[in-house]
Scaffold this motif. Structure first.
Motif, mmCIF file in Angstrom:
data_model
loop_
_atom_site.group_PDB
_atom_site.id
_atom_site.type_symbol
_atom_site.label_atom_id
_atom_site.label_comp_id
_atom_site.label_asym_id
_atom_site.label_seq_id
_atom_site.Cartn_x
_atom_site.Cartn_y
_atom_site.Cartn_z
ATOM 1 N N LEU A 141 -8.110 4.601 5.945
ATOM 2 C CA LEU A 141 -7.414 3.626 6.782
ATOM 3 C C LEU A 141 -5.936 3.974 6.925
ATOM 4 C CD1 LEU A 141 -9.034 0.293 5.537
ATOM 5 C CD2 LEU A 141 -9.092 1.165 7.877
ATOM 6 N N LEU A 142 -5.305 4.369 5.826
ATOM 7 C CA LEU A 142 -3.891 4.740 5.877
ATOM 8 C C LEU A 142 -3.669 5.977 6.745
ATOM 9 C CD1 LEU A 142 -2.896 4.178 2.145
ATOM 10 C CD2 LEU A 142 -1.955 2.962 4.124
ATOM 11 N N ALA A 143 -4.538 6.969 6.574
ATOM 12 C CA ALA A 143 -4.420 8.181 7.373
ATOM 13 C C ALA A 143 -4.665 7.891 8.844
ATOM 14 C CB ALA A 143 -5.418 9.232 6.870
ATOM 15 N N ALA A 144 -5.663 7.056 9.125
ATOM 16 C CA ALA A 144 -5.983 6.716 10.511
ATOM 17 C C ALA A 144 -4.841 5.951 11.167
ATOM 18 C CB ALA A 144 -7.266 5.888 10.559
ATOM 19 N N LEU A 145 -4.270 5.001 10.449
ATOM 20 C CA LEU A 145 -3.155 4.231 11.011
ATOM 21 C C LEU A 145 -2.001 5.156 11.356
ATOM 22 C CD1 LEU A 145 -1.761 1.551 11.688
ATOM 23 C CD2 LEU A 145 -1.041 1.425 9.284
ATOM 24 N N GLN A 146 -1.673 6.054 10.450
ATOM 25 C CA GLN A 146 -0.555 6.963 10.698
ATOM 26 C C GLN A 146 -0.816 7.863 11.899
ATOM 27 O OE1 GLN A 146 1.065 9.050 7.262
ATOM 28 N NE2 GLN A 146 1.336 10.887 8.494
ATOM 29 N N LEU A 147 -1.995 8.479 11.946
ATOM 30 C CA LEU A 147 -2.290 9.442 13.011
ATOM 31 C C LEU A 147 -2.571 8.765 14.351
ATOM 32 C CD1 LEU A 147 -4.430 12.025 11.022
ATOM 33 C CD2 LEU A 147 -2.027 12.185 11.695
ATOM 34 N N THR A 173 0.847 -1.185 0.000
ATOM 35 C CA THR A 173 0.000 0.000 0.000
ATOM 36 C C THR A 173 0.881 1.233 0.000
ATOM 37 O OG1 THR A 173 -1.553 -1.241 1.357
ATOM 38 C CG2 THR A 173 -1.933 1.121 1.148
ATOM 39 N N ALA A 174 0.608 2.163 -0.892
ATOM 40 C CA ALA A 174 1.427 3.367 -0.993
ATOM 41 C C ALA A 174 1.147 4.286 0.186
ATOM 42 C CB ALA A 174 1.112 4.102 -2.303
ATOM 43 N N SER A 175 2.100 5.176 0.472
ATOM 44 C CA SER A 175 1.887 6.147 1.538
ATOM 45 C C SER A 175 0.814 7.129 1.116
ATOM 46 C CB SER A 175 3.192 6.895 1.823
ATOM 47 O OG SER A 175 3.551 7.674 0.704
ATOM 48 N N ILE A 176 0.273 7.874 2.080
ATOM 49 C CA ILE A 176 -0.811 8.803 1.797
ATOM 50 C C ILE A 176 -0.388 9.825 0.755
ATOM 51 C CG2 ILE A 176 -2.325 10.537 2.822
ATOM 52 C CD1 ILE A 176 -1.964 9.028 5.464
ATOM 53 N N GLU A 183 -8.882 15.143 6.800
ATOM 54 C CA GLU A 183 -8.024 16.064 6.052
ATOM 55 C C GLU A 183 -6.796 15.346 5.498
ATOM 56 O OE1 GLU A 183 -7.132 19.241 8.699
ATOM 57 O OE2 GLU A 183 -9.135 20.160 8.563
ATOM 58 N N ALA A 184 -6.180 14.484 6.299
ATOM 59 C CA ALA A 184 -5.006 13.748 5.840
ATOM 60 C C ALA A 184 -5.341 12.809 4.701
ATOM 61 C CB ALA A 184 -4.400 12.959 7.008
ATOM 62 N N ALA A 185 -6.574 12.312 4.686
ATOM 63 C CA ALA A 185 -7.007 11.384 3.639
ATOM 64 C C ALA A 185 -7.557 12.103 2.417
ATOM 65 C CB ALA A 185 -8.074 10.441 4.196
ATOM 66 N N GLY A 186 -7.668 13.420 2.496
ATOM 67 C CA GLY A 186 -8.184 14.178 1.370
ATOM 68 C C GLY A 186 -9.675 14.017 1.161
ATOM 69 N N THR A 187 -10.411 13.854 2.243
ATOM 70 C CA THR A 187 -11.855 13.684 2.142
ATOM 71 C C THR A 187 -12.518 14.448 3.278
ATOM 72 O OG1 THR A 187 -13.641 12.048 1.932
ATOM 73 C CG2 THR A 187 -11.837 11.507 3.445
ATOM 74 N N ASN A 188 -13.744 14.079 3.646
ATOM 75 C CA ASN A 188 -14.451 14.799 4.701
ATOM 76 C C ASN A 188 -14.914 13.853 5.796
ATOM 77 O OD1 ASN A 188 -16.961 13.612 3.725
ATOM 78 N ND2 ASN A 188 -16.818 15.089 2.049
ATOM 79 N N ARG A 223 5.633 -0.991 10.747
ATOM 80 C CA ARG A 223 6.128 -0.111 11.807
ATOM 81 C C ARG A 223 4.992 0.690 12.426
ATOM 82 N NH1 ARG A 223 11.677 0.238 11.923
ATOM 83 N NH2 ARG A 223 12.758 -0.630 10.117
ATOM 84 N N GLN A 224 4.116 1.213 11.593
ATOM 85 C CA GLN A 224 2.994 1.983 12.117
ATOM 86 C C GLN A 224 2.022 1.077 12.879
ATOM 87 O OE1 GLN A 224 1.156 4.263 8.993
ATOM 88 N NE2 GLN A 224 3.067 5.273 8.429
ATOM 89 N N SER A 225 1.796 -0.122 12.355
ATOM 90 C CA SER A 225 0.889 -1.057 13.018
ATOM 91 C C SER A 225 1.447 -1.490 14.371
ATOM 92 C CB SER A 225 0.662 -2.288 12.134
ATOM 93 O OG SER A 225 -0.193 -3.209 12.767
ATOM 94 N N LEU A 226 2.742 -1.750 14.438
ATOM 95 C CA LEU A 226 3.365 -2.128 15.700
ATOM 96 C C LEU A 226 3.266 -0.990 16.707
ATOM 97 C CD1 LEU A 226 4.992 -4.125 17.382
ATOM 98 C CD2 LEU A 226 7.075 -3.192 16.358
ATOM 99 N N ARG A 227 3.500 0.237 16.247
ATOM 100 C CA ARG A 227 3.379 1.393 17.129
ATOM 101 C C ARG A 227 1.949 1.534 17.650
ATOM 102 N NH1 ARG A 227 4.412 5.522 13.717
ATOM 103 N NH2 ARG A 227 6.625 4.990 13.725
ATOM 104 N N LEU A 228 0.986 1.279 16.773
ATOM 105 C CA LEU A 228 -0.419 1.348 17.171
ATOM 106 C C LEU A 228 -0.734 0.301 18.234
ATOM 107 C CD1 LEU A 228 -3.232 2.631 16.569
ATOM 108 C CD2 LEU A 228 -3.586 0.744 14.963
ATOM 109 N N HIS A 229 -0.233 -0.929 18.044
ATOM 110 C CA HIS A 229 -0.475 -1.989 19.023
ATOM 111 C C HIS A 229 0.199 -1.678 20.358
ATOM 112 C CE1 HIS A 229 -2.029 -4.361 15.667
ATOM 113 N NE2 HIS A 229 -2.425 -5.261 16.537
ATOM 114 N N MET A 230 1.377 -1.079 20.321
ATOM 115 C CA MET A 230 2.050 -0.708 21.561
ATOM 116 C C MET A 230 1.267 0.370 22.301
ATOM 117 S SD MET A 230 4.664 -2.657 21.946
ATOM 118 C CE MET A 230 3.584 -3.904 21.217
#
Length: 233
Positions: free
Chosen positions: A25-31, A5-8, A47-52, A114-121
């Protein structure tokens, strides 16, 4: 299990719903992984996902639904792997190979991992409504499936503490790969490269088979002593 999956920032906005859902989903995982659940407003995700914000409600119901989805949709669910390594008729070696193949495949997608691991931590330190589901779907269900597989191979009718211990030991080989990526890169970077994952699958299968063989021998050695105690009782 997972897909690249490409970055946002690399994705061009499209109007179809599937792309909007993926970008959310990508924006949510990152934030969420950076700020935590409580400190991440839905407006920032939109906003990060370019939508509303309305798109979040449409695709996930609310912030809680989106947060839950970030744990299971981008890299897949551990629970979904169970049929893959417990298929009837599989020998223990093939079953373990499939087990490691499924759990290690996401490591080929480094940024998401890496982002998923950070989220789980973060979830471990600051539990939310998702924590009980994570324990059940991502931990308990795969563990019991592996333990039942080991029981069948070992000829154990009742799951005992030793079987649980063996299952946890095998699973720890996966956890080491997930949680020690920074250490791997510092000590042996060639082992942390995504291209090395297939080789790791083969190696860990062999290590796990050695654990199973050790437990088989231990149980075989214990049987005569058990029978002798019963005979003299």
């Amino acid at each position: 299990m997972a897909h690249q999956t490409a970055s946002i920032s690399q994705r061009s906005p499209r109007s179809d719903g599937a792309d909007t859902r993926a970008r959310l989903l990508l924006a949510a995982l990152q934030l969420f992984s950076e700020r935590g659940y409580a400190q991440t407003p839905v407006r920032a995700i939109a906003e990060a996902a370019g939508t509303n914000v309305a798109a979040i409600a449409y695709h996930f119901g609310d912030k809680a639904g989106l947060y839950t989805a970030t744990f299971h949709e981008l890299l897949g669910s551990s629970q979904a792997l169970i049929p893959h390594f417990t298929e009837p008729g599989l020998g223990i070696e093939e079953a373990l190979r499939r087990y490691f193949e499924g759990f290690l495949e996401p490591l080929k997608h480094d940024d998401l991992v890496r982002q998923s691991l950070r989220l789980h931590m973060r979830e471990l330190l600051e539990p939310t409504h998702v924590w009980p589901e994570v324990i059940e779907r991502e931990c308990r269900a795969p563990h019991l499936a592996l333990a039942r597989l080991l029981c069948r191979h070992l000829g154990v009718r009742r799951m005992d503490a030793e079987v649980h211990g063996l299952a946890f030991s095998i699973a720890s080989l996966v956890m080491q790969m997930w949680t020690q990526r920074d250490t791997l890169e510092a000590v042996a970077p060639q082992l942390a490269h995504p291209a090395a994952i297939d080789a790791w699958t083969r190696r860990l299968t062999g290590y796990a088979l050695a654990m199973v063989q050790s437990e088989t021998l231990r149980r075989a050695a214990a049987r005569p002593a058990t029978r002798k105690k019963k005979a003299t009782a």
